[in-house]
Design a protein around this motif. Structure first.
Motif, PDB file in Angstrom:
ATOM      1  N   UNK A  32     -23.406  40.427  25.770  1.00  0.00           N
ATOM      2  CA  UNK A  32     -24.810  40.757  26.034  1.00  0.00           C
ATOM      3  C   UNK A  32     -25.632  40.455  24.784  1.00  0.00           C
ATOM      4  N   UNK A  33     -26.753  39.772  25.001  1.00  0.00           N
ATOM      5  CA  UNK A  33     -27.622  39.375  23.894  1.00  0.00           C
ATOM      6  C   UNK A  33     -27.336  37.976  23.375  1.00  0.00           C
ATOM      7  N   UNK A  34     -26.277  37.356  23.851  1.00  0.00           N
ATOM      8  CA  UNK A  34     -25.909  36.000  23.425  1.00  0.00           C
ATOM      9  C   UNK A  34     -26.389  34.995  24.461  1.00  0.00           C
ATOM     10  N   UNK A  35     -26.555  33.751  24.042  1.00  0.00           N
ATOM     11  CA  UNK A  35     -26.973  32.704  24.973  1.00  0.00           C
ATOM     12  C   UNK A  35     -25.752  32.130  25.691  1.00  0.00           C
ATOM     13  N   UNK A  36     -25.860  32.024  27.021  1.00  0.00           N
ATOM     14  CA  UNK A  36     -24.799  31.456  27.847  1.00  0.00           C
ATOM     15  C   UNK A  36     -25.429  30.468  28.829  1.00  0.00           C
ATOM     16  N   UNK A  89     -27.517  24.460  36.818  1.00  0.00           N
ATOM     17  CA  UNK A  89     -27.067  25.103  35.575  1.00  0.00           C
ATOM     18  C   UNK A  89     -28.265  25.746  34.900  1.00  0.00           C
ATOM     19  N   UNK A  90     -28.111  27.016  34.570  1.00  0.00           N
ATOM     20  CA  UNK A  90     -29.192  27.783  33.961  1.00  0.00           C
ATOM     21  C   UNK A  90     -28.701  28.323  32.627  1.00  0.00           C
ATOM     22  N   UNK A  91     -29.484  28.089  31.586  1.00  0.00           N
ATOM     23  CA  UNK A  91     -29.160  28.597  30.250  1.00  0.00           C
ATOM     24  C   UNK A  91     -30.127  29.733  29.941  1.00  0.00           C
ATOM     25  N   UNK A  92     -29.596  30.805  29.359  1.00  0.00           N
ATOM     26  CA  UNK A  92     -30.440  31.927  29.006  1.00  0.00           C
ATOM     27  C   UNK A  92     -29.675  32.977  28.234  1.00  0.00           C
ATOM     28  N   UNK A  93     -30.395  34.014  27.859  1.00  0.00           N
ATOM     29  CA  UNK A  93     -29.803  35.127  27.117  1.00  0.00           C
ATOM     30  C   UNK A  93     -29.233  36.130  28.106  1.00  0.00           C
ATOM     31  N   UNK A 141     -19.073  28.472  36.944  1.00  0.00           N
ATOM     32  CA  UNK A 141     -18.603  28.587  35.561  1.00  0.00           C
ATOM     33  C   UNK A 141     -19.618  29.356  34.734  1.00  0.00           C
ATOM     34  N   UNK A 142     -19.135  29.979  33.685  1.00  0.00           N
ATOM     35  CA  UNK A 142     -19.996  30.521  32.643  1.00  0.00           C
ATOM     36  C   UNK A 142     -19.545  29.880  31.340  1.00  0.00           C
ATOM     37  N   UNK A 143     -20.439  29.123  30.733  1.00  0.00           N
ATOM     38  CA  UNK A 143     -20.123  28.475  29.465  1.00  0.00           C
ATOM     39  C   UNK A 143     -20.547  29.411  28.342  1.00  0.00           C
ATOM     40  N   UNK A 144     -19.598  29.731  27.499  1.00  0.00           N
ATOM     41  CA  UNK A 144     -19.818  30.680  26.420  1.00  0.00           C
ATOM     42  C   UNK A 144     -20.150  29.946  25.132  1.00  0.00           C
ATOM     43  N   UNK A 145     -20.832  30.626  24.215  1.00  0.00           N
ATOM     44  CA  UNK A 145     -21.059  30.007  22.910  1.00  0.00           C
ATOM     45  C   UNK A 145     -19.718  29.833  22.199  1.00  0.00           C
ATOM     46  N   UNK A 159     -18.724  30.167  19.209  1.00  0.00           N
ATOM     47  CA  UNK A 159     -18.350  31.237  18.285  1.00  0.00           C
ATOM     48  C   UNK A 159     -18.201  32.583  18.997  1.00  0.00           C
ATOM     49  N   UNK A 160     -18.428  32.608  20.313  1.00  0.00           N
ATOM     50  CA  UNK A 160     -18.328  33.854  21.062  1.00  0.00           C
ATOM     51  C   UNK A 160     -16.973  34.086  21.676  1.00  0.00           C
ATOM     52  N   UNK A 161     -16.034  33.178  21.431  1.00  0.00           N
ATOM     53  CA  UNK A 161     -14.719  33.285  22.047  1.00  0.00           C
ATOM     54  C   UNK A 161     -13.702  33.718  20.994  1.00  0.00           C
ATOM     55  N   UNK A 162     -13.165  34.904  21.158  1.00  0.00           N
ATOM     56  CA  UNK A 162     -12.103  35.408  20.291  1.00  0.00           C
ATOM     57  C   UNK A 162     -10.785  35.198  21.036  1.00  0.00           C
ATOM     58  N   UNK A 163     -10.119  34.104  20.736  1.00  0.00           N
ATOM     59  CA  UNK A 163      -8.920  33.701  21.456  1.00  0.00           C
ATOM     60  C   UNK A 163      -7.826  34.767  21.382  1.00  0.00           C
ATOM     61  N   UNK A 164      -7.606  35.335  20.213  1.00  0.00           N
ATOM     62  CA  UNK A 164      -6.554  36.352  20.065  1.00  0.00           C
ATOM     63  C   UNK A 164      -6.834  37.581  20.914  1.00  0.00           C
ATOM     64  N   UNK A 165      -8.091  38.003  20.952  1.00  0.00           N
ATOM     65  CA  UNK A 165      -8.460  39.153  21.772  1.00  0.00           C
ATOM     66  C   UNK A 165      -8.198  38.869  23.246  1.00  0.00           C
ATOM     67  N   UNK A 166      -8.525  37.673  23.713  1.00  0.00           N
ATOM     68  CA  UNK A 166      -8.271  37.312  25.107  1.00  0.00           C
ATOM     69  C   UNK A 166      -6.775  37.246  25.409  1.00  0.00           C
ATOM     70  N   UNK A 167      -6.000  36.691  24.490  1.00  0.00           N
ATOM     71  CA  UNK A 167      -4.545  36.634  24.693  1.00  0.00           C
ATOM     72  C   UNK A 167      -3.954  38.032  24.798  1.00  0.00           C
TER      73      UNK A 167
END
Length: 93
Positions: free
Chosen positions: A11-15, A24-28, A69-73, A75-83
């Motif tokens: 929340x608060x990040x651009x996706x 395709x819609x880009x927004x906060x 789809x939701x395209x994430x920023x 730097x917004x992807x924490x791979x270890x946390x998702x794993x």
């Protein structure tokens, strides 16, 4: 619930949200609920020539069932946390 809790942290990040009708819609990201319904603010359409009627839309609510789809920023992807979260959910706890 894994994706819901992950999206709440964005929340608060651009996706960029791609819908099943190819829009395709880009927004906060303003909010997301347990059904992955999404509310975006400060929106703009990625392909403005194809969807000129969407130029005046600044805020929108997107029903989760129409999202492709939701395209994430990047730097917004924490791979270890998702794993870790995926492993926990696979084990049932």
């Amino acid at each position: 619930m894994l994706f819901f809790s992950y999206f709440k942290d964005l929340v608060g990040r651009e996706v960029t949200v791609e819908l099943k009708n190819d829009l395709s819609i880009r927004g906060t990201l303003h909010s997301v609920d347990q059904y992955l319904n999404i509310k975006l603010e400060n929106t703009r359409v990625v392909d403005q020539d194809k969807y000129p009627h969407m130029l005046s839309v600044r805020n929108c609510f997107i029903r989760g069932s129409v999202v492709r789809y939701v395209q994430l920023p990047p730097d917004g992807v924490d791979i270890e946390l998702l794993h870790d979260a995926t492993r926990r959910e696979a084990r049932g706890g």
